[in-house]
Design a protein around this motif. Structure first.
Motif, PDB file in Angstrom:
ATOM      1  N   ARG A 184     -11.530   1.734  11.129  1.00 28.19           N
ATOM      2  CA  ARG A 184     -10.203   1.196  10.799  1.00 28.19           C
ATOM      3  C   ARG A 184      -9.584   1.991   9.648  1.00 28.19           C
ATOM      4  O   ARG A 184      -9.307   1.479   8.584  1.00 28.19           O
ATOM      5  CB  ARG A 184     -10.310  -0.283  10.444  1.00 28.19           C
ATOM      6  CG  ARG A 184     -10.779  -1.175  11.585  1.00 28.19           C
ATOM      7  CD  ARG A 184     -10.972  -2.590  11.135  1.00 28.19           C
ATOM      8  NE  ARG A 184      -9.729  -3.131  10.602  1.00 28.19           N
ATOM      9  CZ  ARG A 184      -9.674  -4.145   9.753  1.00 28.19           C
ATOM     10  NH1 ARG A 184     -10.783  -4.700   9.314  1.00 28.19           N
ATOM     11  NH2 ARG A 184      -8.508  -4.591   9.322  1.00 28.19           N
ATOM     12  N   ILE A 185      -9.336   3.292   9.924  1.00 23.82           N
ATOM     13  CA  ILE A 185      -8.817   4.193   8.905  1.00 23.82           C
ATOM     14  C   ILE A 185      -7.296   4.249   8.984  1.00 23.82           C
ATOM     15  O   ILE A 185      -6.717   4.290  10.078  1.00 23.82           O
ATOM     16  CB  ILE A 185      -9.382   5.621   9.088  1.00 23.82           C
ATOM     17  CG1 ILE A 185     -10.909   5.572   9.186  1.00 23.82           C
ATOM     18  CG2 ILE A 185      -8.939   6.551   7.970  1.00 23.82           C
ATOM     19  CD1 ILE A 185     -11.429   5.651  10.578  1.00 23.82           C
ATOM     20  N   THR A 186      -6.672   4.252   7.811  1.00 26.42           N
ATOM     21  CA  THR A 186      -5.227   4.458   7.698  1.00 26.42           C
ATOM     22  C   THR A 186      -4.985   5.537   6.655  1.00 26.42           C
ATOM     23  O   THR A 186      -5.495   5.437   5.533  1.00 26.42           O
ATOM     24  CB  THR A 186      -4.494   3.171   7.293  1.00 26.42           C
ATOM     25  OG1 THR A 186      -4.781   2.150   8.250  1.00 26.42           O
ATOM     26  CG2 THR A 186      -2.993   3.408   7.237  1.00 26.42           C
ATOM     27  N   ILE A 187      -4.214   6.573   7.029  1.00 26.42           N
ATOM     28  CA  ILE A 187      -3.917   7.684   6.131  1.00 26.42           C
ATOM     29  C   ILE A 187      -2.418   7.699   5.864  1.00 26.42           C
ATOM     30  O   ILE A 187      -1.615   7.824   6.800  1.00 26.42           O
ATOM     31  CB  ILE A 187      -4.356   9.034   6.739  1.00 26.42           C
ATOM     32  CG1 ILE A 187      -5.836   8.995   7.123  1.00 26.42           C
ATOM     33  CG2 ILE A 187      -4.072  10.182   5.765  1.00 26.42           C
ATOM     34  CD1 ILE A 187      -6.285  10.205   7.917  1.00 26.42           C
ATOM     35  N   TYR A 188      -2.046   7.573   4.605  1.00 25.03           N
ATOM     36  CA  TYR A 188      -0.638   7.628   4.202  1.00 25.03           C
ATOM     37  C   TYR A 188      -0.378   8.998   3.586  1.00 25.03           C
ATOM     38  O   TYR A 188      -0.935   9.329   2.530  1.00 25.03           O
ATOM     39  CB  TYR A 188      -0.319   6.535   3.177  1.00 25.03           C
ATOM     40  CG  TYR A 188      -0.567   5.126   3.679  1.00 25.03           C
ATOM     41  CD1 TYR A 188       0.418   4.421   4.356  1.00 25.03           C
ATOM     42  CD2 TYR A 188      -1.804   4.506   3.460  1.00 25.03           C
ATOM     43  CE1 TYR A 188       0.193   3.127   4.805  1.00 25.03           C
ATOM     44  CE2 TYR A 188      -2.042   3.218   3.910  1.00 25.03           C
ATOM     45  CZ  TYR A 188      -1.039   2.535   4.588  1.00 25.03           C
ATOM     46  OH  TYR A 188      -1.266   1.264   5.032  1.00 25.03           O
ATOM     47  N   GLN A 189       0.437   9.807   4.265  1.00 26.54           N
ATOM     48  CA  GLN A 189       0.797  11.124   3.748  1.00 26.54           C
ATOM     49  C   GLN A 189       2.148  11.031   3.050  1.00 26.54           C
ATOM     50  O   GLN A 189       3.149  10.654   3.661  1.00 26.54           O
ATOM     51  CB  GLN A 189       0.887  12.138   4.893  1.00 26.54           C
ATOM     52  CG  GLN A 189       1.242  13.549   4.460  1.00 26.54           C
ATOM     53  CD  GLN A 189       0.153  14.183   3.610  1.00 26.54           C
ATOM     54  OE1 GLN A 189      -1.005  14.192   4.008  1.00 26.54           O
ATOM     55  NE2 GLN A 189       0.522  14.693   2.450  1.00 26.54           N
ATOM     56  N   ALA A 193       8.224  10.795  -3.427  1.00 26.44           N
ATOM     57  CA  ALA A 193       8.125   9.341  -3.568  1.00 26.44           C
ATOM     58  C   ALA A 193       8.219   8.628  -2.230  1.00 26.44           C
ATOM     59  O   ALA A 193       8.300   7.397  -2.197  1.00 26.44           O
ATOM     60  CB  ALA A 193       9.209   8.830  -4.511  1.00 26.44           C
ATOM     61  N   GLU A 194       8.200   9.364  -1.123  1.00 28.12           N
ATOM     62  CA  GLU A 194       8.367   8.760   0.203  1.00 28.12           C
ATOM     63  C   GLU A 194       7.122   8.966   1.051  1.00 28.12           C
ATOM     64  O   GLU A 194       6.358   9.915   0.848  1.00 28.12           O
ATOM     65  CB  GLU A 194       9.593   9.361   0.915  1.00 28.12           C
ATOM     66  CG  GLU A 194      10.914   9.129   0.198  1.00 28.12           C
ATOM     67  CD  GLU A 194      12.083   9.745   0.948  1.00 28.12           C
ATOM     68  OE1 GLU A 194      11.811  10.491   1.919  1.00 28.12           O
ATOM     69  OE2 GLU A 194      13.231   9.479   0.567  1.00 28.12           O
ATOM     70  N   ILE A 195       6.940   8.059   2.012  1.00 31.60           N
ATOM     71  CA  ILE A 195       5.859   8.167   2.977  1.00 31.60           C
ATOM     72  C   ILE A 195       6.349   9.015   4.150  1.00 31.60           C
ATOM     73  O   ILE A 195       7.320   8.651   4.827  1.00 31.60           O
ATOM     74  CB  ILE A 195       5.405   6.794   3.474  1.00 31.60           C
ATOM     75  CG1 ILE A 195       4.897   5.942   2.298  1.00 31.60           C
ATOM     76  CG2 ILE A 195       4.333   6.930   4.543  1.00 31.60           C
ATOM     77  CD1 ILE A 195       3.631   6.459   1.676  1.00 31.60           C
ATOM     78  N   ALA A 196       5.684  10.160   4.389  1.00 33.35           N
ATOM     79  CA  ALA A 196       6.089  11.054   5.472  1.00 33.35           C
ATOM     80  C   ALA A 196       5.464  10.630   6.799  1.00 33.35           C
ATOM     81  O   ALA A 196       6.161  10.524   7.818  1.00 33.35           O
ATOM     82  CB  ALA A 196       5.706  12.489   5.140  1.00 33.35           C
ATOM     83  N   THR A 197       4.148  10.398   6.803  1.00 33.78           N
ATOM     84  CA  THR A 197       3.461   9.998   8.037  1.00 33.78           C
ATOM     85  C   THR A 197       2.436   8.915   7.722  1.00 33.78           C
ATOM     86  O   THR A 197       1.896   8.849   6.609  1.00 33.78           O
ATOM     87  CB  THR A 197       2.741  11.185   8.700  1.00 33.78           C
ATOM     88  OG1 THR A 197       1.759  11.711   7.794  1.00 33.78           O
ATOM     89  CG2 THR A 197       3.726  12.284   9.074  1.00 33.78           C
ATOM     90  N   ILE A 198       2.199   8.073   8.716  1.00 34.36           N
ATOM     91  CA  ILE A 198       1.147   7.066   8.644  1.00 34.36           C
ATOM     92  C   ILE A 198       0.257   7.250   9.854  1.00 34.36           C
ATOM     93  O   ILE A 198       0.738   7.168  11.001  1.00 34.36           O
ATOM     94  CB  ILE A 198       1.723   5.638   8.612  1.00 34.36           C
ATOM     95  CG1 ILE A 198       2.645   5.449   7.406  1.00 34.36           C
ATOM     96  CG2 ILE A 198       0.594   4.618   8.570  1.00 34.36           C
ATOM     97  CD1 ILE A 198       3.317   4.097   7.361  1.00 34.36           C
TER      98      ILE A 198
END
Length: 365
Positions: A184-189, A193-198
């Motif tokens: 159950r991995i989640t990667i926030y790139q 100051a913004e989230i580009a990819t999840i």
């Protein structure tokens, strides 16, 4: 003539020790039953909301939660048990008879101190053999929303790792070293100051150069597009120790295992204040049961006919509650680094040991 032996007679010692133990166990059983029912009422809806969960899962939650409640409330039960025992001895004029026979206050208190010392040793062993396993399994299960948790050895839950502009959350971490697996991995790139990819993945295993994600779903905020893939290599250069050391909960590790984790954190240059405070508290917390008869002893002395037995019992209870408040406050300061870890864990114990001795000596005078 004053009896100079530390302990009273064998019969009297067994009588006082048995009185204390039976009252303490009665209070503990009542507390655990009430608190367990209230806890189960709050969690049963979440457990039964998962498809496939039923009565067996409710009993599983009870078996995991009860050892944690016993560990947390045994010192408090020792306080109330000692208060009940001392109040009974006072009202029946048994304390007066003991003092008339030449026993000092410390000699009257000695059998309960010895009994509480045995309880403290058993509590330490109980924490090491039962409670740490229950805490680890229950935390992983609750963090997984009470869905089935893989039976991995040493499983950790809800682990967060920061790697440059990436924030990585692993719902479950199992194994160690080359056998470490993530679920159950989640990667926030991030970009600025913004989230580009999840990126979400069901599982991750180690491969040369990084980690292989399985059943991957990635959302791109710039294009508002969701992409899916069976496998994808990511998290390049992140060692498994980053995950196994990112979440070191003292309640989930035994005394020796926690000490090894502290050494690993020190070698990795990570902060250890919170973990080291928890390590010291694994010793001071069971020993707090020895303090409880001493703090409750104020209820034993003074004439019952003076009408101050209830007042004396309330004073003993207030001293016990003050210890628990001071202990929690000191541990919180130790976790934040405001106190040295050893001082945070032991200062309340020695402070209230001195307070209890001072009150006892003043009463004896």
């Amino acid at each position: 003539m004053i009896n100079l032996d530390f302990m009273p007679s064998r019969q009297l010692a067994f009588y006082c020790g048995k009185l204390f133990i039976t009252r303490m166990l009665a209070v503990l059983v009542a507390l655990v039953l009430v608190l367990m029912m209230l806890d189960l009422l709050g969690e049963s809806g979440k457990i039964l909301a998962v498809p496939g969960n039923g009565e067996a899962e409710l009993w599983k939650y009870v078996t995991l939660r009860v050892p944690m409640l016993i560990s947390r409330f045994l010192p408090f039960s020792a306080l109330l048990g000692a208060l009940i025992a001392f109040t009974g001895l006072n009202q029946n004029s048994e304390v007066v008879s003991m003092k008339a026979a030449g026993l000092s206050a410390h000699q009257i208190l000695a059998p309960m101190i010895v009994a509480s010392g045995l309880v403290a040793g058993l509590l330490f062993l109980f924490n090491e053999t039962v409670v740490v396993k229950s805490a680890r399994v229950l935390n992983a299960w609750s963090d997984n929303d009470y869905a089935l948790v893989p039976p991995d050895s040493g499983v950790l839950s809800n682990v967060w790792v920061r790697n440059g502009d990436q924030l990585i959350r692993a719902g479950l971490v199992g194994g160690s070293g080359p056998t470490t697996q993530l679920r159950r991995i989640t990667i926030y790139q991030r970009q600025g100051a913004e989230i580009a990819t999840i990126t979400d993945a069901d599982r991750a295993v180690q491969v040369p150069g990084g980690w292989q994600l399985e059943h991957v779903k990635s959302y791109d905020s710039a294009t508002n597009v969701v992409r899916k893939a069976d496998r994808q290599v990511a998290l390049q250069g992140i060692e498994p120790q980053r995950f196994t050391l990112a979440h070191v909960d003292p309640s989930e590790r035994g005394f020796l295992n926690l000490r090894k984790a502290i050494r690993d954190l020190e070698q990795a240059g990570r902060p250890t204040d919170e973990v080291l405070t928890g390590w010291w508290h694994k010793l001071s917390s069971p020993l707090s049961t020895i303090l409880m008869p001493l703090l409750a002893a104020t209820a034993a002395f003074g004439l019952a006919r003076s009408g101050q037995v209830l007042l004396r019992a309330c004073i003993g209870m207030a001293l016990g509650f003050a210890y628990f408040v001071a202990d929690n406050f000191s541990i919180a300061l130790g976790n934040y680094g405001a106190y040295p870890p050893a001082l945070a864990a032991w200062a309340p114990f020695f402070l209230f040991l001195l307070i209890g001795e001072f009150v006892l000596i003043r009463q004896e005078e």
